[in-house]
Write a protein that holds these residues in place. Structure first.
Motif, PDB file in Angstrom:
ATOM      1  N   VAL A  76       0.850  -1.197   0.000  1.00  0.00           N
ATOM      2  CA  VAL A  76       0.000   0.000   0.000  1.00  0.00           C
ATOM      3  C   VAL A  76       0.885   1.246   0.000  1.00  0.00           C
ATOM      4  N   ALA A  77       1.930   1.236   0.847  1.00  0.00           N
ATOM      5  CA  ALA A  77       2.812   2.398   0.920  1.00  0.00           C
ATOM      6  C   ALA A  77       3.486   2.649  -0.423  1.00  0.00           C
ATOM      7  N   SER A  78       3.853   1.580  -1.127  1.00  0.00           N
ATOM      8  CA  SER A  78       4.514   1.789  -2.419  1.00  0.00           C
ATOM      9  C   SER A  78       3.552   2.459  -3.397  1.00  0.00           C
ATOM     10  N   SER A  79       2.258   2.099  -3.331  1.00  0.00           N
ATOM     11  CA  SER A  79       1.289   2.753  -4.211  1.00  0.00           C
ATOM     12  C   SER A  79       1.120   4.216  -3.832  1.00  0.00           C
ATOM     13  N   VAL A  80       1.011   4.488  -2.509  1.00  0.00           N
ATOM     14  CA  VAL A  80       0.814   5.869  -2.064  1.00  0.00           C
ATOM     15  C   VAL A  80       2.022   6.720  -2.441  1.00  0.00           C
ATOM     16  N   LEU A  81       3.223   6.199  -2.170  1.00  0.00           N
ATOM     17  CA  LEU A  81       4.436   6.957  -2.494  1.00  0.00           C
ATOM     18  C   LEU A  81       4.567   7.141  -4.002  1.00  0.00           C
ATOM     19  N   GLY A  82       4.101   6.136  -4.750  1.00  0.00           N
ATOM     20  CA  GLY A  82       4.147   6.255  -6.204  1.00  0.00           C
ATOM     21  C   GLY A  82       3.304   7.418  -6.706  1.00  0.00           C
ATOM     22  N   LEU A  83       2.173   7.681  -6.006  1.00  0.00           N
ATOM     23  CA  LEU A  83       1.299   8.788  -6.404  1.00  0.00           C
ATOM     24  C   LEU A  83       1.903  10.141  -6.056  1.00  0.00           C
ATOM     25  N   MET A  84       2.862  10.126  -5.094  1.00  0.00           N
ATOM     26  CA  MET A  84       3.399  11.398  -4.621  1.00  0.00           C
ATOM     27  C   MET A  84       4.828  11.616  -5.084  1.00  0.00           C
ATOM     28  N   GLY A  85       5.087  11.298  -6.331  1.00  0.00           N
ATOM     29  CA  GLY A  85       6.440  11.398  -6.874  1.00  0.00           C
ATOM     30  C   GLY A  85       7.072  12.765  -6.690  1.00  0.00           C
ATOM     31  N   VAL A  98       6.647  14.610   4.698  1.00  0.00           N
ATOM     32  CA  VAL A  98       5.223  14.817   4.424  1.00  0.00           C
ATOM     33  C   VAL A  98       4.697  13.727   3.499  1.00  0.00           C
ATOM     34  N   ALA A  99       5.562  13.216   2.622  1.00  0.00           N
ATOM     35  CA  ALA A  99       5.131  12.120   1.748  1.00  0.00           C
ATOM     36  C   ALA A  99       5.102  10.789   2.496  1.00  0.00           C
ATOM     37  N   VAL A 100       6.083  10.573   3.375  1.00  0.00           N
ATOM     38  CA  VAL A 100       6.177   9.265   4.034  1.00  0.00           C
ATOM     39  C   VAL A 100       5.066   9.084   5.066  1.00  0.00           C
ATOM     40  N   PHE A 101       4.727  10.144   5.787  1.00  0.00           N
ATOM     41  CA  PHE A 101       3.741   9.968   6.855  1.00  0.00           C
ATOM     42  C   PHE A 101       2.356   9.582   6.343  1.00  0.00           C
ATOM     43  N   PRO A 102       1.815  10.262   5.304  1.00  0.00           N
ATOM     44  CA  PRO A 102       0.532   9.768   4.781  1.00  0.00           C
ATOM     45  C   PRO A 102       0.624   8.315   4.312  1.00  0.00           C
ATOM     46  N   ALA A 103       1.763   7.961   3.716  1.00  0.00           N
ATOM     47  CA  ALA A 103       1.918   6.571   3.259  1.00  0.00           C
ATOM     48  C   ALA A 103       1.794   5.622   4.444  1.00  0.00           C
ATOM     49  N   MET A 104       2.441   6.000   5.570  1.00  0.00           N
ATOM     50  CA  MET A 104       2.351   5.153   6.761  1.00  0.00           C
ATOM     51  C   MET A 104       0.915   5.090   7.268  1.00  0.00           C
ATOM     52  N   LEU A 105       0.252   6.247   7.298  1.00  0.00           N
ATOM     53  CA  LEU A 105      -1.114   6.270   7.834  1.00  0.00           C
ATOM     54  C   LEU A 105      -2.050   5.428   6.975  1.00  0.00           C
ATOM     55  N   VAL A 106      -1.943   5.598   5.652  1.00  0.00           N
ATOM     56  CA  VAL A 106      -2.818   4.819   4.772  1.00  0.00           C
ATOM     57  C   VAL A 106      -2.524   3.329   4.935  1.00  0.00           C
ATOM     58  N   VAL A 110      -5.273   0.602   6.055  1.00  0.00           N
ATOM     59  CA  VAL A 110      -5.662  -0.554   5.231  1.00  0.00           C
ATOM     60  C   VAL A 110      -5.377  -1.854   5.984  1.00  0.00           C
ATOM     61  N   ALA A 111      -4.181  -1.940   6.595  1.00  0.00           N
ATOM     62  CA  ALA A 111      -3.837  -3.170   7.321  1.00  0.00           C
ATOM     63  C   ALA A 111      -4.806  -3.384   8.471  1.00  0.00           C
ATOM     64  N   GLY A 112      -5.178  -2.309   9.162  1.00  0.00           N
ATOM     65  CA  GLY A 112      -6.127  -2.434  10.263  1.00  0.00           C
ATOM     66  C   GLY A 112      -7.479  -2.912   9.783  1.00  0.00           C
ATOM     67  N   ALA A 113      -7.945  -2.345   8.657  1.00  0.00           N
ATOM     68  CA  ALA A 113      -9.253  -2.735   8.133  1.00  0.00           C
ATOM     69  C   ALA A 113      -9.249  -4.196   7.709  1.00  0.00           C
ATOM     70  N   VAL A 114      -8.172  -4.599   7.036  1.00  0.00           N
ATOM     71  CA  VAL A 114      -8.083  -6.008   6.641  1.00  0.00           C
ATOM     72  C   VAL A 114      -7.989  -6.889   7.884  1.00  0.00           C
ATOM     73  N   GLY A 115      -7.307  -6.375   8.925  1.00  0.00           N
ATOM     74  CA  GLY A 115      -7.219  -7.102  10.186  1.00  0.00           C
ATOM     75  C   GLY A 115      -8.588  -7.361  10.777  1.00  0.00           C
ATOM     76  N   LEU A 116      -9.474  -6.362  10.658  1.00  0.00           N
ATOM     77  CA  LEU A 116     -10.837  -6.509  11.170  1.00  0.00           C
ATOM     78  C   LEU A 116     -11.537  -7.673  10.463  1.00  0.00           C
ATOM     79  N   ALA A 117     -11.407  -7.699   9.129  1.00  0.00           N
ATOM     80  CA  ALA A 117     -12.026  -8.786   8.364  1.00  0.00           C
ATOM     81  C   ALA A 117     -11.372 -10.120   8.705  1.00  0.00           C
ATOM     82  N   PHE A 118     -10.061 -10.099   8.861  1.00  0.00           N
ATOM     83  CA  PHE A 118      -9.308 -11.321   9.171  1.00  0.00           C
ATOM     84  C   PHE A 118      -9.778 -11.902  10.506  1.00  0.00           C
TER      85      PHE A 118
END
Lengths: 327, 355
Positions: A76-85, A98-106, A110-118
């Motif tokens: 997910v972080a690689s996709s987010v960072l890819g958008l913020m070239g 500023v680019a790395v922190f949103p990537a971490m948050l997203v 996502v991992a938390g949400a998938v964790g909920l389903a898991f």
């Protein structure tokens, strides 16, 4: 644990290893580089392992699928960072952060949400049955890994560090990579927050009480079930964060990365005592230091260093350095 | 009577299961004649190897209730034993036997050490420790390239009698050429039958009953007076030795061995999937599961390819059905079977017959 009977011996392990390594490495600057590198690696491993040890220590669930959240966070972080070239490519430190922190948050979200389903679909039917937990979370990991391949493709993808975080600083002739300093900082913040939450807040109190006597806490009107699901989600989100850190550390992502890191985290939480946050921190730092020293001194033995370390610790304390009571 | 003794009194206990097993036995026994073609014979040989490997793992997981992730390590030791000794000492039966004996000895020592060290601890500890040891062993095998051939692995020759170039009859029999490849297949077949019967004998002996007692309630087994650690270690060692033999079978068939062929973690996951889907705690489940799995692995991909092409209008569905994603569907099947069929196919069939 009161202050009086605090068990301080394990705290000396990491300094002891560092001291032993000092004469072996030859020069002080090499030693300093290796030590900082080891501490940084340890901190990243700790962030990943903290989620697992939290889930195991509090909910008695061993999640062999933990690695999925690591890989998920990194991808997910690689996709987010890819958008913020524009932001990662600039040489200014604040823009990169500023680019790395949103990537971490997203990634954490996502991992938390998938964790909920898991938790709902994989873990919930097998509470209290260790054998089935191992099997079914293993199945969950296979599914997760394959889904990552469906979304991001099966090939490895690069995850370059932002401009300002590349390269090293020089302190007393020792090269210290900038990213590792960031890793240490993030690790300290995560440990501080976890320790503070568990020891000083009402939620922490309820969680600890729920582990001791679930029915009593529920009869007081608190919903322990929901609280524990929250713990699982936080554990998955931490794995996601750790995945981002690990991905930037390796600068290269493969869908199987979760399974590869799994071995290291298991060693760490076994050393730590299966469920202790402080123990996991010590275990992670020990593994990080050992890997870096041995990697420099005897490169072929690198893989064995952490296993030998685990064997040695278990011979000393068969339940890990900080055994969790009544297990 | 004779059959009952041969199967150690462990009858299939379900008409459908008995039918399946007989069909399976006949199919494997006459595979070279029933399913012509190189691929079909390779699939049949792989099934034979996996039946032994999975049955040996079932002794550990299904009968004793121990989760180990180091099982493929012993599988790899068996395969490397044959590979190293045949590539060093040349293609003779002596080299094969020496390699087999050496690998059995290594497995014995290693499984005994792991068993003694970690079987005292809880199931979860053991699972994690074996995972770590197995990954270290895999790295070791790919790093000691002088000895193991590293990532490239070892290609070697075996005695003339079981190599494809050896033909013992001019005329093909029923359309199948009578060559060393055929002999090699039947060597594997006999070995697999003997080893599976031996495992059936073990799990149905008094020793096997104690293992099941330990699985059901460790505390009570100890209280009755059985030394749980001794029984568990013995089960771990036996299971490792059978896995080593399965590894040797694989190396004899492939005449090649490398880290990905016999040591990879994927094989460990495959074994786990097969045991659970087939039915834990039933040696027959290992056989049924192995056949289903290997056939699925070999032919499900072709089926998925058809589905993927049919769904090419919907890119995401097409990606989900891509032949490379076959493990995804097996993973889903695995989770569902832990959910709904905890006793696996064999358990389900037996429960239906008992009703």
């Amino acid at each position: 644990m009161t202050k009086i009977d605090f068990d301080w011996k394990p705290l000396l392990l990491a300094p002891a290893i560092a001291l032993v390594a000092l004469p072996l490495t030859g020069s002080f600057s090499t030693w300093l580089t290796l030590t900082v590198a080891g501490l940084a690696m340890g901190m990243i491993i700790f962030i990943i392992a903290s989620g697992l040890t939290l889930v195991f220590g509090l909910m008695d669930v061993l999640n062999f699928g933990h690695g999925v959240f690591i890989a998920l966070g990194a991808f997910v972080a690689s996709s987010v960072l890819g958008l913020m070239g524009d932001w990662t490519g600039s040489g200014e430190l604040w823009r990169n952060l500023v680019a790395v922190f949103p990537a971490m948050l997203v990634a954490m979200a996502v991992a938390g949400a998938v964790g909920l389903a898991f938790e709902r679909f994989i873990v919930r039917p097998v509470y209290g049955q260790h054998l089935k937990q191992i099997l079914i979370t293993m199945g969950g990991m296979i599914i997760g890994e394959e889904l990552i391949k469906v979304i991001w493709g099966p090939a490895q993808i690069p995850l370059p560090l932002p401009e300002a975080l590349r390269g090293s600083l020089f302190v007393a002739d020792a090269a210290i990579s900038k990213y590792r300093l960031l890793a240490v900082a993030v690790g300290v913040v995560v440990f501080g927050l976890l320790a503070w939450t568990l020891a000083r807040t009402k939620i922490g109190l309820l969680i600890r009480a729920g582990v001791q006597d679930r029915e009593m806490v529920e009869s007081l009107g608190y919903r322990i079930g929901r609280l524990f699901i929250g713990v699982f989600v936080v554990g998955s989100a931490l794995a996601g964060l750790g995945g981002v850190m690990w991905g930037l550390f390796q600068q290269n992502l493969v869908p199987q990365m979760g399974a590869q890191v799994n071995v290291l985290i298991f060693i760490v939480i076994i050393i730590g005592g299966l469920g202790s946050t402080g123990g996991a921190l010590i275990g992670a730092l020990l593994v990080g230091l050992m890997t870096n020293y041995i990697g420099f001194l005897l490169p072929t033995l690198t893989q064995f260093a952490s296993i030998l370390l685990m064997v040695a610790v278990l011979l000393w304390r068969p339940q890990g350095v900080y055994p969790v009571a009544n297990r | 009577m004779f059959l009952k003794r041969l199967l150690s009194n462990d009858m299939p206990r379900s008409r459908l299961l008995a039918l399946l097993l007989v069909a399976l036995f006949i199919a494997l026994a006459f595979a070279p004649f029933l399913f012509p073609g190189v691929k079909a014979l390779s699939v049949a040989a792989k099934i034979l190897v996996f039946v032994v490997l999975v049955a040996s793992f079932d002794l550990l997981l299904g009968y004793t209730g121990i989760v180990s992730f180091a099982h493929t390590m012993f599988f790899g030791i068996g395969a490397y034993g044959i590979a190293i000794s045949a590539s060093r000492l040349g293609p003779s039966w002596g080299a094969v036997l020496l390699g087999l004996a050496a690998s059995l000895a290594v497995s014995l020592v290693l499984s005994f050490a792991i068993g003694l060290f970690s079987l005292r601890v809880r199931a979860i500890f053991f699972a994690m420790i074996t995972l770590a040891v197995a990954s270290a062993f895999q790295t070791l095998a790919s790093q000691l390239s002088d000895f193991t051939g590293g990532e490239d692995g070892l290609t070697f020759k075996l005695p003339e009698l079981i190599s494809p170039s050896f033909e013992f009859a001019e005329e093909p029999f029923l359309g199948v050429s009578l060559d060393g490849r055929l002999l090699c297949y039947y060597l594997l077949f006999v070995a697999a039958v003997v080893l599976v019967l031996a495992l059936l004998r073990i799990v149905n002996s008094p020793f096997g009953r104690v293992l099941q007692a330990i699985r059901e309630n460790e505390f009570r087994a100890e209280a009755i007076g059985y030394r749980v650690v001794v029984y568990r270690t013995t089960a771990a060692v036996l299971s490792a030795l059978f896995a080593t033999l399965a590894g040797a079978m694989l190396a004899i068939w492939l005449r090649y061995n490398g880290p990905d062929t016999s040591l990879s973690f994927e094989i460990m996951i495959d074994v786990l999937l097969i045991v659970v889907i087939g039915g834990m705690g039933t040696i027959y489940g290992a056989a049924i599961g192995a056949v289903l799995f290997v056939v699925a692995q070999s032919y499900l991909q072709d089926l998925l390819r058809v589905g993927s092409e049919a769904a090419s209008g919907l890119p995401w569905l097409s990606a989900l059905l891509s032949p490379d994603r076959w493990l995804l569907w097996l993973g889903v099947l695995f989770v569902l079977s832990v959910y709904y069929f905890p006793t696996g196919i064999v358990g389900k069939l037996r429960a239906r017959a008992a009703r």
